[in-house]
Design a protein around this motif. Structure first.
Motif, mmCIF file in Angstrom:
data_model
loop_
_atom_site.group_PDB
_atom_site.id
_atom_site.type_symbol
_atom_site.label_atom_id
_atom_site.label_comp_id
_atom_site.label_asym_id
_atom_site.label_seq_id
_atom_site.Cartn_x
_atom_site.Cartn_y
_atom_site.Cartn_z
ATOM 1 N N LYS A 8 0.807 -1.208 0.000
ATOM 2 C CA LYS A 8 0.000 0.000 0.000
ATOM 3 C C LYS A 8 0.851 1.273 0.000
ATOM 4 C CE LYS A 8 -3.945 -2.142 2.327
ATOM 5 N NZ LYS A 8 -4.802 -2.158 3.533
ATOM 6 N N ILE A 9 2.158 1.123 0.079
ATOM 7 C CA ILE A 9 3.032 2.291 0.056
ATOM 8 C C ILE A 9 3.150 2.767 -1.394
ATOM 9 C CG2 ILE A 9 5.343 3.180 0.498
ATOM 10 C CD1 ILE A 9 5.605 1.076 2.694
ATOM 11 N N ALA A 10 2.662 3.938 -1.657
ATOM 12 C CA ALA A 10 2.689 4.481 -3.021
ATOM 13 C C ALA A 10 4.123 4.569 -3.526
ATOM 14 C CB ALA A 10 2.032 5.856 -3.048
ATOM 15 N N GLY A 11 4.332 4.073 -4.725
ATOM 16 C CA GLY A 11 5.642 4.164 -5.350
ATOM 17 C C GLY A 11 6.656 3.158 -4.856
ATOM 18 N N TYR A 12 6.228 2.263 -3.967
ATOM 19 C CA TYR A 12 7.153 1.238 -3.480
ATOM 20 C C TYR A 12 7.135 0.075 -4.470
ATOM 21 C CZ TYR A 12 9.351 -2.201 -0.387
ATOM 22 O OH TYR A 12 10.185 -3.148 0.147
ATOM 23 N N LYS A 96 7.189 7.590 3.864
ATOM 24 C CA LYS A 96 6.704 6.212 3.995
ATOM 25 C C LYS A 96 7.700 5.229 3.388
ATOM 26 C CE LYS A 96 1.753 7.178 4.221
ATOM 27 N NZ LYS A 96 0.442 7.040 3.539
ATOM 28 N N ARG A 97 8.248 5.578 2.239
ATOM 29 C CA ARG A 97 9.234 4.681 1.615
ATOM 30 C C ARG A 97 10.550 4.690 2.397
ATOM 31 N NH1 ARG A 97 6.942 7.026 -3.068
ATOM 32 N NH2 ARG A 97 8.776 8.326 -3.409
ATOM 33 N N PHE A 98 10.876 5.822 2.998
ATOM 34 C CA PHE A 98 12.078 5.921 3.824
ATOM 35 C C PHE A 98 11.950 4.965 5.018
ATOM 36 C CE2 PHE A 98 15.145 9.503 5.420
ATOM 37 C CZ PHE A 98 16.192 8.603 5.450
ATOM 38 N N GLY A 99 10.772 4.925 5.626
ATOM 39 C CA GLY A 99 10.550 4.001 6.724
ATOM 40 C C GLY A 99 10.661 2.553 6.284
ATOM 41 N N GLN A 100 10.103 2.245 5.128
ATOM 42 C CA GLN A 100 10.202 0.886 4.592
ATOM 43 C C GLN A 100 11.648 0.530 4.282
ATOM 44 O OE1 GLN A 100 7.885 -1.540 4.271
ATOM 45 N NE2 GLN A 100 9.602 -2.821 3.638
ATOM 46 N N TRP A 101 12.427 1.523 3.876
ATOM 47 C CA TRP A 101 13.845 1.296 3.577
ATOM 48 C C TRP A 101 14.591 0.768 4.804
ATOM 49 C CZ3 TRP A 101 17.961 3.899 5.879
ATOM 50 C CH2 TRP A 101 19.220 3.612 5.347
ATOM 51 N N VAL A 102 14.212 1.228 5.998
ATOM 52 C CA VAL A 102 14.863 0.724 7.213
ATOM 53 C C VAL A 102 14.700 -0.793 7.290
ATOM 54 C CG1 VAL A 102 14.875 0.769 9.741
ATOM 55 C CG2 VAL A 102 14.495 2.891 8.460
ATOM 56 N N LEU A 103 13.480 -1.264 7.102
ATOM 57 C CA LEU A 103 13.209 -2.701 7.173
ATOM 58 C C LEU A 103 13.875 -3.441 6.015
ATOM 59 C CD1 LEU A 103 9.440 -2.567 8.187
ATOM 60 C CD2 LEU A 103 11.463 -2.621 9.661
ATOM 61 N N ASP A 104 13.843 -2.844 4.833
ATOM 62 C CA ASP A 104 14.489 -3.477 3.677
ATOM 63 C C ASP A 104 15.986 -3.630 3.894
ATOM 64 O OD1 ASP A 104 12.082 -3.652 2.360
ATOM 65 O OD2 ASP A 104 12.424 -1.913 1.067
ATOM 66 N N THR A 105 16.602 -2.640 4.548
ATOM 67 C CA THR A 105 18.040 -2.714 4.819
ATOM 68 C C THR A 105 18.342 -3.836 5.803
ATOM 69 O OG1 THR A 105 18.385 -0.359 4.359
ATOM 70 C CG2 THR A 105 20.020 -1.440 5.754
ATOM 71 N N ALA A 106 17.508 -3.966 6.812
ATOM 72 C CA ALA A 106 17.740 -4.986 7.828
ATOM 73 C C ALA A 106 17.541 -6.403 7.295
ATOM 74 C CB ALA A 106 16.828 -4.745 9.033
ATOM 75 N N ARG A 107 16.637 -6.551 6.344
ATOM 76 C CA ARG A 107 16.290 -7.905 5.881
ATOM 77 C C ARG A 107 16.778 -8.185 4.449
ATOM 78 N NH1 ARG A 107 9.970 -6.224 5.292
ATOM 79 N NH2 ARG A 107 10.032 -6.495 7.548
ATOM 80 N N LYS A 130 13.599 12.332 -10.334
ATOM 81 C CA LYS A 130 13.157 13.090 -9.148
ATOM 82 C C LYS A 130 11.782 13.682 -9.431
ATOM 83 C CE LYS A 130 14.103 15.515 -5.209
ATOM 84 N NZ LYS A 130 12.917 16.304 -4.957
ATOM 85 N N ASN A 131 10.864 13.532 -8.484
ATOM 86 C CA ASN A 131 9.480 14.044 -8.544
ATOM 87 C C ASN A 131 8.526 13.180 -9.363
ATOM 88 O OD1 ASN A 131 9.847 16.338 -6.906
ATOM 89 N ND2 ASN A 131 10.576 17.544 -8.637
ATOM 90 N N LYS A 132 9.062 12.325 -10.241
ATOM 91 C CA LYS A 132 8.175 11.625 -11.175
ATOM 92 C C LYS A 132 7.312 10.567 -10.482
ATOM 93 C CE LYS A 132 11.003 12.552 -15.231
ATOM 94 N NZ LYS A 132 11.822 12.007 -16.343
ATOM 95 N N THR A 133 7.857 9.901 -9.497
ATOM 96 C CA THR A 133 7.106 8.837 -8.818
ATOM 97 C C THR A 133 5.887 9.384 -8.100
ATOM 98 O OG1 THR A 133 9.134 7.557 -8.528
ATOM 99 C CG2 THR A 133 7.266 6.984 -7.107
ATOM 100 N N ASP A 134 6.026 10.570 -7.501
ATOM 101 C CA ASP A 134 4.959 11.144 -6.671
ATOM 102 C C ASP A 134 4.324 12.400 -7.271
ATOM 103 O OD1 ASP A 134 5.484 9.309 -4.373
ATOM 104 O OD2 ASP A 134 7.408 10.327 -4.420
ATOM 105 N N ASN A 135 4.652 12.703 -8.533
ATOM 106 C CA ASN A 135 4.177 13.949 -9.146
ATOM 107 C C ASN A 135 4.487 15.144 -8.247
ATOM 108 O OD1 ASN A 135 2.971 12.695 -11.477
ATOM 109 N ND2 ASN A 135 1.356 11.959 -10.119
ATOM 110 N N GLY A 136 5.699 15.153 -7.738
ATOM 111 C CA GLY A 136 6.110 16.198 -6.807
ATOM 112 C C GLY A 136 6.359 17.535 -7.471
ATOM 113 N N HIS A 137 6.343 18.573 -6.645
ATOM 114 C CA HIS A 137 6.615 19.935 -7.110
ATOM 115 C C HIS A 137 7.784 20.495 -6.305
ATOM 116 C CE1 HIS A 137 2.374 19.121 -8.149
ATOM 117 N NE2 HIS A 137 2.668 19.795 -9.247
ATOM 118 N N THR A 138 8.873 19.746 -6.320
ATOM 119 C CA THR A 138 10.053 20.134 -5.549
ATOM 120 C C THR A 138 11.237 20.313 -6.491
ATOM 121 O OG1 THR A 138 10.825 17.858 -5.197
ATOM 122 C CG2 THR A 138 9.181 18.705 -3.636
ATOM 123 N N LEU A 139 12.388 20.695 -5.918
ATOM 124 C CA LEU A 139 13.587 20.783 -6.738
ATOM 125 C C LEU A 139 13.770 19.473 -7.502
ATOM 126 C CD1 LEU A 139 16.262 22.533 -4.460
ATOM 127 C CD2 LEU A 139 15.203 23.433 -6.540
ATOM 128 N N GLY A 140 14.136 19.583 -8.745
ATOM 129 C CA GLY A 140 14.159 18.418 -9.621
ATOM 130 C C GLY A 140 15.423 17.596 -9.581
#
Length: 200
Positions: A8-12, A96-107, A130-140
């Motif tokens: 359910k994590i968008a873009g994961y 959300k993906r950053f949090g999942q990365w913690v678990l992915d790193t451990a396992r 950059k920005n494409k996964t989440d349609n972000g409006h941040t520095l590219g």
């Protein structure tokens, strides 16, 4: 976090056909591990760290996001460059993906799917995606120097979290060392899109 929650994590897109194959071969990955003195013993301590960290992920994220938001040059990567306002939807999705990365790193199994996803993470920091996964409006584009240097901000605060489950100091130290090596290796892989072809 269970598999259903992970889906359910968008873009994961770990393990999906939505991401490109890493240009690094499994043989080259094995050589890279040797360069970092990363061993099967480190894998054991990373696995141990999952039980320690699984219920602390949100607290870790608060620390990391706090560091980002305390420094304007890092905060800018979550801001709309026109308004200088944080793109909150983008920031939430990334967290959300950053949090999942913690678990992915451990396992991590260090198979082709894992290697491919490291390449995808690098692309998502680079102007390529950059920005494409989440349609972000941040520095590219996140500068390579910030991507690499922030690895210290990821690992340094972790020792206190790794020590919270009453493991002996030597065990905490080994988990911490394994995390350092793993993060250095991952940031190395994430840096590939920044480096001229033939120079990586």
């Amino acid at each position: 976090m269970n598999a259903q929650a992970e889906q359910k994590i968008a873009g994961y897109d770990y393990g999906s056909n939505k991401i490109a194959r890493s240009p690094i071969s499994m043989q080259e990955w094995e050589e890279l591990k040797k360069s970092a003195l990363f061993s099967e013993e480190d894998v054991v301590y990373l696995r141990m760290s999952e039980d320690v960290l699984v219920d602390q992920v949100d607290d870790l994220l608060k620390v990391w996001r706090g560091i980002i938001f305390d420094h304007p040059h890092l905060r800018a990567y979550d801001e709309d460059p026109k308004t200088h306002q944080v793109d909150t939807e983008y920031a939430k999705a990334v967290a959300k993906r950053f949090g999942q990365w913690v678990l992915d790193t451990a396992r991590a199994k260090y198979d082709q799917a894992w290697l491919d996803y490291q390449y995808e993470i690098g692309l998502r920091h680079h102007r390529a995606k950059k920005n494409k996964t989440d349609n972000g409006h941040t520095l590219g584009h996140i500068r390579a120097r910030d991507l690499i240097a922030f690895s210290a901000a990821i690992v340094v605060p972790m020792k206190a979290f790794l020590a919270k489950k009453a493991h002996p100091k030597q065990i905490v130290d080994r988990m911490y060392d394994a995390w350092w090596k793993s993060v250095i290796l991952q940031v190395t892989l994430w840096s590939q899109p920044y480096i001229r072809e033939g120079d990586f």
